[in-house]
Design a protein around this motif. Sequence first.
Motif, mmCIF file in Angstrom:
data_model
loop_
_atom_site.group_PDB
_atom_site.id
_atom_site.type_symbol
_atom_site.label_atom_id
_atom_site.label_comp_id
_atom_site.label_asym_id
_atom_site.label_seq_id
_atom_site.Cartn_x
_atom_site.Cartn_y
_atom_site.Cartn_z
ATOM 1 N N LEU A 298 25.904 40.792 17.413
ATOM 2 C CA LEU A 298 24.456 40.997 17.473
ATOM 3 C C LEU A 298 24.027 42.192 18.322
ATOM 4 O O LEU A 298 22.937 42.720 18.150
ATOM 5 C CB LEU A 298 23.763 39.722 17.978
ATOM 6 N N ARG A 299 24.876 42.575 19.270
ATOM 7 C CA ARG A 299 24.512 43.724 20.105
ATOM 8 C C ARG A 299 24.950 45.028 19.432
ATOM 9 O O ARG A 299 25.925 45.035 18.687
ATOM 10 C CB ARG A 299 25.197 43.624 21.467
ATOM 11 N N PRO A 300 24.255 46.111 19.751
ATOM 12 C CA PRO A 300 24.655 47.398 19.161
ATOM 13 C C PRO A 300 26.097 47.734 19.532
ATOM 14 O O PRO A 300 26.557 47.381 20.628
ATOM 15 C CB PRO A 300 23.697 48.397 19.817
ATOM 16 N N ILE B 129 29.189 46.397 24.310
ATOM 17 C CA ILE B 129 29.930 45.228 24.775
ATOM 18 C C ILE B 129 31.156 45.697 25.559
ATOM 19 O O ILE B 129 31.886 46.571 25.096
ATOM 20 C CB ILE B 129 30.404 44.383 23.572
ATOM 21 N N VAL B 130 31.334 45.127 26.721
ATOM 22 C CA VAL B 130 32.509 45.466 27.509
ATOM 23 C C VAL B 130 33.620 44.474 27.176
ATOM 24 O O VAL B 130 33.484 43.284 27.424
ATOM 25 C CB VAL B 130 32.189 45.390 29.012
ATOM 26 N N PRO B 131 34.725 44.955 26.591
ATOM 27 C CA PRO B 131 35.820 44.034 26.258
ATOM 28 C C PRO B 131 36.508 43.573 27.541
ATOM 29 O O PRO B 131 36.532 44.289 28.535
ATOM 30 C CB PRO B 131 36.770 44.888 25.422
ATOM 31 N N LEU C 260 28.906 45.674 35.578
ATOM 32 C CA LEU C 260 29.795 46.340 34.627
ATOM 33 C C LEU C 260 30.340 45.377 33.580
ATOM 34 O O LEU C 260 30.988 45.780 32.637
ATOM 35 C CB LEU C 260 30.947 47.007 35.380
ATOM 36 N N HIS C 261 30.088 44.082 33.797
ATOM 37 C CA HIS C 261 30.568 43.057 32.869
ATOM 38 C C HIS C 261 32.078 43.079 32.721
ATOM 39 O O HIS C 261 32.621 42.587 31.741
ATOM 40 C CB HIS C 261 29.915 43.162 31.490
ATOM 41 N N LYS C 262 32.747 43.729 33.654
ATOM 42 C CA LYS C 262 34.201 43.811 33.564
ATOM 43 C C LYS C 262 34.776 42.780 34.524
ATOM 44 O O LYS C 262 34.421 42.759 35.702
ATOM 45 C CB LYS C 262 34.646 45.231 33.981
ATOM 46 N N ASN D 261 24.557 36.309 39.665
ATOM 47 C CA ASN D 261 23.874 35.984 38.421
ATOM 48 C C ASN D 261 23.820 37.182 37.499
ATOM 49 O O ASN D 261 23.698 38.305 37.967
ATOM 50 C CB ASN D 261 22.422 35.615 38.734
ATOM 51 N N MET D 262 23.886 36.904 36.215
ATOM 52 C CA MET D 262 23.751 37.950 35.197
ATOM 53 C C MET D 262 24.932 38.905 35.159
ATOM 54 O O MET D 262 24.863 39.961 34.543
ATOM 55 C CB MET D 262 22.451 38.769 35.395
ATOM 56 N N ALA D 263 26.022 38.522 35.818
ATOM 57 C CA ALA D 263 27.165 39.423 35.844
ATOM 58 C C ALA D 263 27.976 39.327 34.562
ATOM 59 O O ALA D 263 28.629 40.285 34.153
ATOM 60 C CB ALA D 263 28.048 39.100 37.047
ATOM 61 N N GLY D 264 27.948 38.146 33.923
ATOM 62 C CA GLY D 264 28.720 37.975 32.702
ATOM 63 C C GLY D 264 29.752 36.867 32.790
ATOM 64 O O GLY D 264 30.670 36.796 31.981
ATOM 65 N N LYS D 265 29.594 35.958 33.766
ATOM 66 C CA LYS D 265 30.554 34.861 33.940
ATOM 67 C C LYS D 265 30.525 33.905 32.751
ATOM 68 O O LYS D 265 31.553 33.576 32.165
ATOM 69 C CB LYS D 265 30.246 34.065 35.225
ATOM 70 N N SER D 266 29.314 33.453 32.433
ATOM 71 C CA SER D 266 29.195 32.474 31.351
ATOM 72 C C SER D 266 29.734 33.040 30.047
ATOM 73 O O SER D 266 30.431 32.365 29.287
ATOM 74 C CB SER D 266 27.739 32.080 31.153
ATOM 75 N N THR D 267 29.414 34.289 29.804
ATOM 76 C CA THR D 267 29.865 34.938 28.579
ATOM 77 C C THR D 267 31.389 34.946 28.513
ATOM 78 O O THR D 267 31.977 34.615 27.484
ATOM 79 C CB THR D 267 29.327 36.382 28.535
ATOM 80 N N TYR D 268 31.993 35.290 29.634
ATOM 81 C CA TYR D 268 33.451 35.408 29.694
ATOM 82 C C TYR D 268 34.140 34.075 29.382
ATOM 83 O O TYR D 268 35.065 34.021 28.569
ATOM 84 C CB TYR D 268 33.824 35.874 31.100
#
Length: 878
Positions: free
Chosen positions: A594-596, A600-602, A764-766, A621-628
């Motif tokens: 869904l994102r361009p 997305i940071v692999p 950095l979502h890394k 918060n908002m760092a990307g933990k849940s996503t990971y």
Amino acid sequence: MGRMNVSPMMQQYFDAKAACPDALLLFRMGDFYELFHDDAKAASQLLGLTLTSRDKGENPVPMAGFPYHQLDGYLAKIVSSGLRAAICEQVEDPRQAKGIVKREVTRIVTPGTVTDDALLDPCQSNYLAALVPTGPSDGDTVGLAWVELSTGQFYAAQFAAARLPDELARITPVECLLPDEVTMPPAVFTSMLHTRRPVWAFGERSSRELLAKHFGSHAVEGFGFGEADGPSLRAAGALLEYLTETQKSSLAHIDRLVPYRTGATLEIDEATRRSLEVSRTLRDGRRDGSVLGVLDRTATALGARLLAEWLVNPLTDVVAIDQRLDAVEEFRSGATWCEDVRELLRGVHDLERLLARVTTCRATPRDLGGVVRTLRLLPALKAKLTARRSALLNGLEARLDLCEDLRAKLDKALVDECPLVSNEGGIIQPGYHTELDNLRDLASGGKQWIAQYQTDEAARTGIPSLKVGFNSVFGYFLEVTHTHRDKVPAHYHRKQTVKNAERYITPELKEYEERVLKADEQARGLEQSLFFELRNEVASAARRLRATADVLAHVDVLAGLAQLARERNYCRPKLVEESVLELVGSRHPVLDALRPDGTIVPNDIRADAEHGTMLLITGPNMAGKSTYIRQAALLVLMAQIGSFVPAESATVGIADRIFARVGASDELARGQSTFMVEMIETSRILNTATPRSLVILDEIGRGTSTYDGVSLAWAIVEYLHDQIGCRTLFATHYHELTDLQTTLPRLRNLNVAVREWKDELVFLHKIVEGAADKSYGIHVARLAGVPREVLTRARKILGQLEQDHLDEQGRPKWTKAKPAAGGQMQLTLFGPPEHPVADELAQLDVDQLTPLAALTLMAEWKRRFDRTGNEEASPHPR
Ligand code: ADP
Ligand code: MG
């Protein structure tokens, strides 16, 4: 209500209503469906109908209604509100009726029994279920059966009552039958209609008899049910009984009952399915934006429904998964071929639902047109599937029955664009049936004569504008404009005057008219009966066609997954038995889609003996933990249905269960959950996870006070690590938990990289090794311009707080002591052994102690213990 002087028609209404009291009764009156009394009031609210009244005066009857041709639309509203409708039709021609027209309830439509295309979502199964609890004497087993009336799929199973919520979440029936008087915990039934049925309908003997009657004797044993399957069969019997009662039509398309055995599939409980947004999004319950929505590249409704089914029943058998992956890979590597197959599939109609309408005699000529159009595609499709490397594709190709004989027949019989109704002709091709051809010749011969008659009469009378016309009231006529009125011959019989002309008939015209009309009518009747014959023929091939539909669905899903893999650049996962997980350069499938591109940071995700099976992810918060952590669960899930995954490479150890839990406060924002629910769900994980499971915990413990929350989270992590040892990803903003790494050997700390850029923090979502920066909050405060004094003071307090939770050896005080030399665990009930209370306890002679003395002693200890000050002190002021 007083019913002293009810009219015969209202009497008819009351009789019909009494037979189905819990349905809205739609009572056919001429061109309308009417509702009366409470039904009318309910309908005026629900359907927005105007409430009027009948028999105005002394006893007005509330009434509301709508024109008959709007039935579908209103049924859709009724059913989607989880209500039932009983349709009471006029079952004789009003012109022929002596006295009042006979009426009967011809169909009861409920959410679980709709079959009309207009009321169904093509991409979603619409299951009706029946549930029978057996009670403690039978080990609290429940029998559950479920049927998709529009396709004829029928399953039955039995399992421990505790599994019920998960099974229902997997099947998601829209309606569930329950024995009268059975009480079920309300949480089990959230979004489905429950329909009470008499207890006898769930009887074992009567159910077995009913099933034998429907499928043939011993068929049920043939399907694989035995003596011990009472609960399954009782539920199945009750379902069949209900269908017989509500449908009042053939159920021939339900031609087998499939035993559903749990265990061969990856188990995903209800909460996990919800929080991973497998088939629906959390926020608005839509398919779009869910994993299913992202994965679905199918070209047919058959495939869309099968994919949904796969996604809730992932496999656990490496061989079976690899078979699917082989097929996907083959499609993936042959782009043109794959697209050719998909192009053919786009022409495929919803064979399952068409068939169900055929066997229940509801199929229209256009439906048969859909069948034949689908059959026409099969030879080309079969050719595309021959001689493939993949064993699965070979098997599918072999099972693809072309039904040549049937196709040849339908091809010859049906016109290209079949109509929606069967009684107005225009269905059968010329050359198919001699008698029909003759009738048509007769009719058209008559029409030719009439055309010639017009020319002749114009010449004879000298009226060039003389015309033959037709209207439904008095048939064919001759029309003469007023200008030529004088030239009209005497034998013309005047029938009608219109604005500029007069209309006449003649005996000859009438004679031919009769021939034409009669031949037309006969031809239409004949066409209809030919159509019925064809429909029966299709019905008798139902089993073969069903198998073909199944093949088409499988090919569609596999080709669709390949298409997705190509579009999104997925890789083929390597499935292994060991409990490992190694995802390199992986992306969250929904974000990825869904994102361009490029935003997305692999990330890499590794959980195994070498790298640790337990990953603790900290960070702001908002760092990307849940996503990971969700990404880990979703990729395992995708791999186990046989899909490629969004990663550069992936090794996935088969999981027997996936658990995902979201902390209460995260879900509270959506008004979904409470801390109690969070804990109930967590306790289920701790009680049922195995070493082969995958557990995802997101901010668990956050729904309560900090001390409470940290302590619980701490203990939960320890338990999962020590007692279960399953692959676990734990995202938390409790920084304290990172200390666990000092005592738990298989736990690894990860955090999300943050970079300071100008006066801002950039996520950095890394995901990187190590614990997150403790003073992150203070850091942010500095960036925000908080005065230096405040920052310095805050740092000092932080240091103090941290000190407080470390013991003399610099270990967090909360950690369980490491096993002492010799492997024995030390009891740490009262802290270190040199604690004075422990000494006293050791010296105490319990045999000499009176109960009162013991109590006094304990009170004294407690006083001293509290005062010596330590973490056990209650945080609440007394
Ligand atoms: P957290 O759980 O740490 O608060 P989330 O996982 O909810 O953070 O993610 C926060 C935001 O960052 C979301 O909007 C998400 O879409 C985005 N995000 C997360 N991971 C990535 C990633 N790997 N690449 C790009 N954006 C991401
Ligand atoms: Mg989060």
